[in-house]
Design a protein around this motif. Structure first.
Motif, PDB file in Angstrom:
ATOM      1  N   MET A   1       0.834  -1.205   0.000  1.00 42.23           N
ATOM      2  CA  MET A   1       0.000   0.000   0.000  1.00 42.23           C
ATOM      3  C   MET A   1       0.864   1.249   0.000  1.00 42.23           C
ATOM      4  O   MET A   1       0.613   2.201  -0.751  1.00 42.23           O
ATOM      5  N   GLN A   2       1.898   1.265   0.831  1.00 43.52           N
ATOM      6  CA  GLN A   2       2.757   2.441   0.902  1.00 43.52           C
ATOM      7  C   GLN A   2       3.508   2.680  -0.414  1.00 43.52           C
ATOM      8  O   GLN A   2       3.755   3.832  -0.790  1.00 43.52           O
ATOM      9  N   ARG A   3       3.862   1.606  -1.099  1.00 46.50           N
ATOM     10  CA  ARG A   3       4.605   1.764  -2.362  1.00 46.50           C
ATOM     11  C   ARG A   3       3.791   2.491  -3.428  1.00 46.50           C
ATOM     12  O   ARG A   3       4.372   3.012  -4.396  1.00 46.50           O
ATOM     13  N   GLN A   4       2.474   2.578  -3.269  1.00 48.75           N
ATOM     14  CA  GLN A   4       1.670   3.313  -4.238  1.00 48.75           C
ATOM     15  C   GLN A   4       1.998   4.808  -4.217  1.00 48.75           C
ATOM     16  O   GLN A   4       1.698   5.532  -5.165  1.00 48.75           O
ATOM     17  N   THR A   5       2.632   5.266  -3.144  1.00 50.58           N
ATOM     18  CA  THR A   5       3.108   6.651  -3.079  1.00 50.58           C
ATOM     19  C   THR A   5       4.116   6.925  -4.182  1.00 50.58           C
ATOM     20  O   THR A   5       4.287   8.074  -4.621  1.00 50.58           O
ATOM     21  N   LEU A   6       4.808   5.883  -4.648  1.00 52.05           N
ATOM     22  CA  LEU A   6       5.820   6.036  -5.688  1.00 52.05           C
ATOM     23  C   LEU A   6       5.215   6.232  -7.078  1.00 52.05           C
ATOM     24  O   LEU A   6       5.924   6.622  -8.007  1.00 52.05           O
ATOM     25  N   VAL A   7       3.918   5.963  -7.235  1.00 53.25           N
ATOM     26  CA  VAL A   7       3.311   6.043  -8.574  1.00 53.25           C
ATOM     27  C   VAL A   7       3.283   7.488  -9.078  1.00 53.25           C
ATOM     28  O   VAL A   7       3.809   7.775 -10.165  1.00 53.25           O
ATOM     29  N   PRO A   8       2.681   8.439  -8.351  1.00 49.80           N
ATOM     30  CA  PRO A   8       2.751   9.822  -8.853  1.00 49.80           C
ATOM     31  C   PRO A   8       4.169  10.379  -8.873  1.00 49.80           C
ATOM     32  O   PRO A   8       4.498  11.222  -9.713  1.00 49.80           O
ATOM     33  N   LEU A   9       5.028   9.892  -7.975  1.00 45.97           N
ATOM     34  CA  LEU A   9       6.413  10.355  -7.970  1.00 45.97           C
ATOM     35  C   LEU A   9       7.134   9.934  -9.242  1.00 45.97           C
ATOM     36  O   LEU A   9       7.903  10.707  -9.823  1.00 45.97           O
ATOM     37  N   ARG A  10       6.885   8.707  -9.709  1.00 46.89           N
ATOM     38  CA  ARG A  10       7.553   8.218 -10.927  1.00 46.89           C
ATOM     39  C   ARG A  10       7.190   9.084 -12.123  1.00 46.89           C
ATOM     40  O   ARG A  10       8.051   9.428 -12.942  1.00 46.89           O
ATOM     41  N   ALA A  11       5.932   9.457 -12.227  1.00 47.14           N
ATOM     42  CA  ALA A  11       5.523  10.308 -13.338  1.00 47.14           C
ATOM     43  C   ALA A  11       6.149  11.696 -13.212  1.00 47.14           C
ATOM     44  O   ALA A  11       6.560  12.293 -14.209  1.00 47.14           O
ATOM     45  N   PHE A  12       6.227  12.210 -11.993  1.00 49.08           N
ATOM     46  CA  PHE A  12       6.838  13.521 -11.766  1.00 49.08           C
ATOM     47  C   PHE A  12       8.318  13.510 -12.144  1.00 49.08           C
ATOM     48  O   PHE A  12       8.859  14.513 -12.627  1.00 49.08           O
ATOM     49  N   MET A  13       8.978  12.375 -11.939  1.00 54.00           N
ATOM     50  CA  MET A  13      10.413  12.277 -12.192  1.00 54.00           C
ATOM     51  C   MET A  13      10.749  12.078 -13.665  1.00 54.00           C
ATOM     52  O   MET A  13      11.922  12.038 -14.034  1.00 54.00           O
ATOM     53  N   ALA A  14       9.752  11.915 -14.505  1.00 50.16           N
ATOM     54  CA  ALA A  14      10.015  11.767 -15.940  1.00 50.16           C
ATOM     55  C   ALA A  14      10.778  12.986 -16.446  1.00 50.16           C
ATOM     56  O   ALA A  14      10.391  14.128 -16.203  1.00 50.16           O
ATOM     57  N   GLY A  15      11.880  12.768 -17.136  1.00 45.70           N
ATOM     58  CA  GLY A  15      12.707  13.867 -17.616  1.00 45.70           C
ATOM     59  C   GLY A  15      13.810  14.261 -16.657  1.00 45.70           C
ATOM     60  O   GLY A  15      14.709  15.027 -17.022  1.00 45.70           O
ATOM     61  N   ARG A  16      13.752  13.757 -15.430  1.00 46.40           N
ATOM     62  CA  ARG A  16      14.816  13.999 -14.462  1.00 46.40           C
ATOM     63  C   ARG A  16      15.728  12.764 -14.424  1.00 46.40           C
ATOM     64  O   ARG A  16      15.344  11.687 -14.885  1.00 46.40           O
ATOM     65  N   PRO A  17      16.919  12.881 -13.860  1.00 46.94           N
ATOM     66  CA  PRO A  17      17.800  11.705 -13.757  1.00 46.94           C
ATOM     67  C   PRO A  17      17.105  10.538 -13.068  1.00 46.94           C
ATOM     68  O   PRO A  17      16.463  10.721 -12.021  1.00 46.94           O
ATOM     69  N   ARG A  18      17.222   9.364 -13.642  1.00 45.91           N
ATOM     70  CA  ARG A  18      16.494   8.188 -13.133  1.00 45.91           C
ATOM     71  C   ARG A  18      16.934   7.815 -11.732  1.00 45.91           C
ATOM     72  O   ARG A  18      16.147   7.213 -10.976  1.00 45.91           O
ATOM     73  N   ASP A  19      18.164   8.164 -11.344  1.00 49.29           N
ATOM     74  CA  ASP A  19      18.623   7.822 -10.002  1.00 49.29           C
ATOM     75  C   ASP A  19      18.246   8.878  -8.965  1.00 49.29           C
ATOM     76  O   ASP A  19      18.587   8.755  -7.794  1.00 49.29           O
ATOM     77  N   GLY A  20      17.526   9.939  -9.401  1.00 51.13           N
ATOM     78  CA  GLY A  20      17.062  10.950  -8.475  1.00 51.13           C
ATOM     79  C   GLY A  20      18.032  12.086  -8.222  1.00 51.13           C
ATOM     80  O   GLY A  20      17.729  12.995  -7.433  1.00 51.13           O
ATOM     81  N   ALA A  21      19.191  12.064  -8.844  1.00 46.19           N
ATOM     82  CA  ALA A  21      20.189  13.122  -8.631  1.00 46.19           C
ATOM     83  C   ALA A  21      19.594  14.481  -8.969  1.00 46.19           C
ATOM     84  O   ALA A  21      18.912  14.639  -9.979  1.00 46.19           O
ATOM     85  N   GLY A  22      19.845  15.452  -8.095  1.00 47.34           N
ATOM     86  CA  GLY A  22      19.366  16.809  -8.321  1.00 47.34           C
ATOM     87  C   GLY A  22      17.973  17.083  -7.816  1.00 47.34           C
ATOM     88  O   GLY A  22      17.480  18.204  -7.932  1.00 47.34           O
ATOM     89  N   THR A  23      17.313  16.080  -7.252  1.00 44.31           N
ATOM     90  CA  THR A  23      15.956  16.255  -6.719  1.00 44.31           C
ATOM     91  C   THR A  23      15.991  16.196  -5.199  1.00 44.31           C
ATOM     92  O   THR A  23      16.593  15.282  -4.623  1.00 44.31           O
ATOM     93  N   ARG A  24      15.357  17.161  -4.560  1.00 42.81           N
ATOM     94  CA  ARG A  24      15.278  17.203  -3.097  1.00 42.81           C
ATOM     95  C   ARG A  24      13.881  16.798  -2.651  1.00 42.81           C
ATOM     96  O   ARG A  24      12.877  17.284  -3.169  1.00 42.81           O
ATOM     97  N   MET A  25      13.834  15.884  -1.674  1.00 42.20           N
ATOM     98  CA  MET A  25      12.555  15.381  -1.198  1.00 42.20           C
ATOM     99  C   MET A  25      12.502  15.425   0.322  1.00 42.20           C
ATOM    100  O   MET A  25      13.505  15.138   0.994  1.00 42.20           O
ATOM    101  N   LEU A  26      11.339  15.749   0.870  1.00 39.80           N
ATOM    102  CA  LEU A  26      11.077  15.739   2.307  1.00 39.80           C
ATOM    103  C   LEU A  26       9.964  14.755   2.595  1.00 39.80           C
ATOM    104  O   LEU A  26       8.899  14.815   1.957  1.00 39.80           O
ATOM    105  N   GLU A  27      10.207  13.836   3.523  1.00 42.73           N
ATOM    106  CA  GLU A  27       9.110  13.001   4.010  1.00 42.73           C
ATOM    107  C   GLU A  27       8.724  13.490   5.401  1.00 42.73           C
ATOM    108  O   GLU A  27       9.536  13.465   6.327  1.00 42.73           O
TER     109      GLU A  27
END
Length: 508
Positions: free
Chosen positions: A268-294
């Motif tokens: 259930m918690q992994r579904q949080t990654l679904v909108p994040l994956r779409a948001f990350m389209a066009g950004r580095p696949r490893d997340g470099a350069g993106t800042r996130m707060l949980e």
């Protein structure tokens, strides 16, 4: 804002465990009072359709059911057992359990996982009964008791878990996120009998104490009194020992909640990654350069899945409990040791993670600090007035164009079959749950200055994503003066592309 389009459920069936046949819903016209009609149409789950684009999972879970031949107690026992066997066979085929070695490995792991947590849950209940000198003896025959337990499981947590795994694996197949790292990592501690035994013993002890308090209807007081914590926080939610304020509470939390949900909480918690994956389209696949707060990270369990998919993302984990932050730090260290050995990812301990002790309503970070803010299972434990302040704080620290993803419990109208009993979760010493299930989060996010994006459902959880506008709204008069000529089109924002991408119905 016009009502969002509703995306149909997958072709594999409205109800995976029922072979595509949902229970009929009888609607009698002209019988509800005006007040009943207003209440029904003001349910958050229905209001969400006016504000959020609907992921296919919304209708999938809205219509989820099992065959009446299983759930109807008037059906003879042999017929019900035959229906159970047939249903499991159909479920295995519809879910593609044996479609590939990858699928077989996923399903084998997760069915084993759910079985373990089911047995552990039974052990916890038996321990609680033994402690209170209650035997729980039944007068029914053994066969009837076993059939009743199986039927109850298929119409409840077992059915929910299997359908949740179906949704989870669909995302993995479509490269939304990876297979769970704890499943694929050789030498992971969860395969150690000693580690399992220790965790199970902790759970059984905690379950006995928790159920005893719940049966008595009186939670313990929090041992620590401090003006540093808000009053609502000094509550032993779920009747758990010490509330959020001890190492013992933090060490047993994950296994307790996974047992409660029969092993499906991670999915259930992994579904949080679904909108994040779409948001990350066009950004580095490893997340470099993106800042996130949980916000309200708890033990950091979800953060390990996040980092496994985006190892170079700059992540800040915030929580009000120093004990839970300590547990989160341990979890992140373990993830890095197992999955990124020798890599210098920055942050504390070289994991690419920083830690912040702060409440959701007072995030001690500058404006426009993060590209993404996520929050999992917090809002149902906040008083209504604090929810608004927390949403405004999350919006404040987001950069323009940034993404907010909130995952929490389902609300009234999300799965209307469950509405009658939904408030019962408040019996687990959840004083703000009754108000939560009626909270209109579309309105809440708009008041915080955000634009509603997409909604997903995931068994007993829901995921709502919102975006911070690239520019703050202008006064109405100015907007009219600067309106675009008729026939022209403004460029589509990244958030709109994001919402359209994740609402696509998956192939069956």
């Amino acid at each position: 804002m016009p009502a969002a389009a509703t995306i149909a459920a997958p072709n594999s069936g409205r109800a995976v465990l029922g072979g595509g046949v949902a229970d009929p819903v009888v609607v009698t016209p002209d019988t509800e009072t005006f007040e009943d009609a207003v209440f029904r149409h003001s349910k958050p789950g229905l209001l969400d359709r006016q504000n959020f684009k609907q992921h296919w999972s919304v209708d999938f879970w809205k219509d989820f059911s099992v065959p009446p031949s299983i759930s109807d107690p008037s059906t003879p026992i042999p017929s019900r057992l035959q229906a159970i066997l047939q249903t499991l066979t159909e479920a295995a085929r519809n879910m593609g359990v044996f479609s590939s070695s990858k699928a077989a490995a996923y399903w084998g792991y997760h069915i084993t996982r759910s079985s373990f947590f089911a047995l552990q849950g039974i052990a916890g209940v038996l321990a609680a009964r033994a402690a209170s000198s209650v035997t729980g003896a039944e007068s029914n025959e053994v066969g009837i008791r076993m059939e009743s337990m199986i039927r109850a499981g298929l119409t409840g947590p077992i059915a929910e878990a299997l359908a949740m795994y179906y949704q989870d694996f669909k995302n993995i197949e479509e490269d939304v996120y990876k297979l769970p790292w704890d499943m694929t990592t050789r030498g992971h501690r969860q395969w150690s009998p000693f580690w399992i035994a220790r965790r199970s013993a902790q759970f059984v002890t905690e379950a006995a104490a928790t159920l005893a308090r719940r049966n008595g209807g009186k939670p313990d007081d929090v041992w620590l009194k401090s003006h540093m914590y808000p009053d609502y926080y000094l509550n032993t939610f779920h009747y758990q020992t010490d509330g959020w304020l001890s190492e013992r509470s933090a060490s047993v939390y994950e296994v307790s909640t996974e047992t409660l949900f029969l092993g499906r909480q991670d999915a259930m918690q992994r579904q949080t990654l679904v909108p994040l994956r779409a948001f990350m389209a066009g950004r580095p696949r490893d997340g470099a350069g993106t800042r996130m707060l949980e916000v309200a990270t708890g033990t950091g369990r979800f953060a390990t899945f996040l980092k496994d998919n985006y190892p170079r993302m700059d992540v800040t984990l915030a929580d009000l409990s120093p004990y839970y932050l300590q547990e989160a730090r341990k979890n992140m260290r373990y993830w890095a040791d197992m999955r990124a050995p020798g890599q210098a990812l920055g942050g504390a301990d070289g994991t690419g993670v920083s830690y912040l002790q702060a409440p959701a309503e007072a995030i001690s970070q500058p404006d426009n600090s993060y590209d993404v803010v996520v929050c999992v299972y917090l809002f149902h434990e906040l008083p209504p007035e604090v929810r608004r302040v927390a949403a405004a704080e999350m919006a404040r620290v987001l950069r323009p164009g940034g993404l907010l993803v909130v995952t929490d419990s389902i609300q009234l109208g999300d799965r209307e079959r469950l509405d009658a009993n939904l408030a019962r979760f408040g019996d687990f010493n959840e004083p703000y749950y009754a108000s939560y299930i009626s909270e209109d989060f579309g309105k809440l996010f708009k008041e915080a200055g955000l634009e509603c994006d997409t909604k997903l459902l995931a068994s007993s959880s829901k995921v709502l994503s919102s975006r911070k506008p690239l520019q703050q709204p202008k006064p109405a008069a100015t907007q009219a003066d600067t309106a675009q000529p008729q026939g022209s089109h403004s460029p589509q924002t990244a958030g709109e592309e994001c919402a359209e991408e994740i609402c696509v119905v998956p192939a069956s």
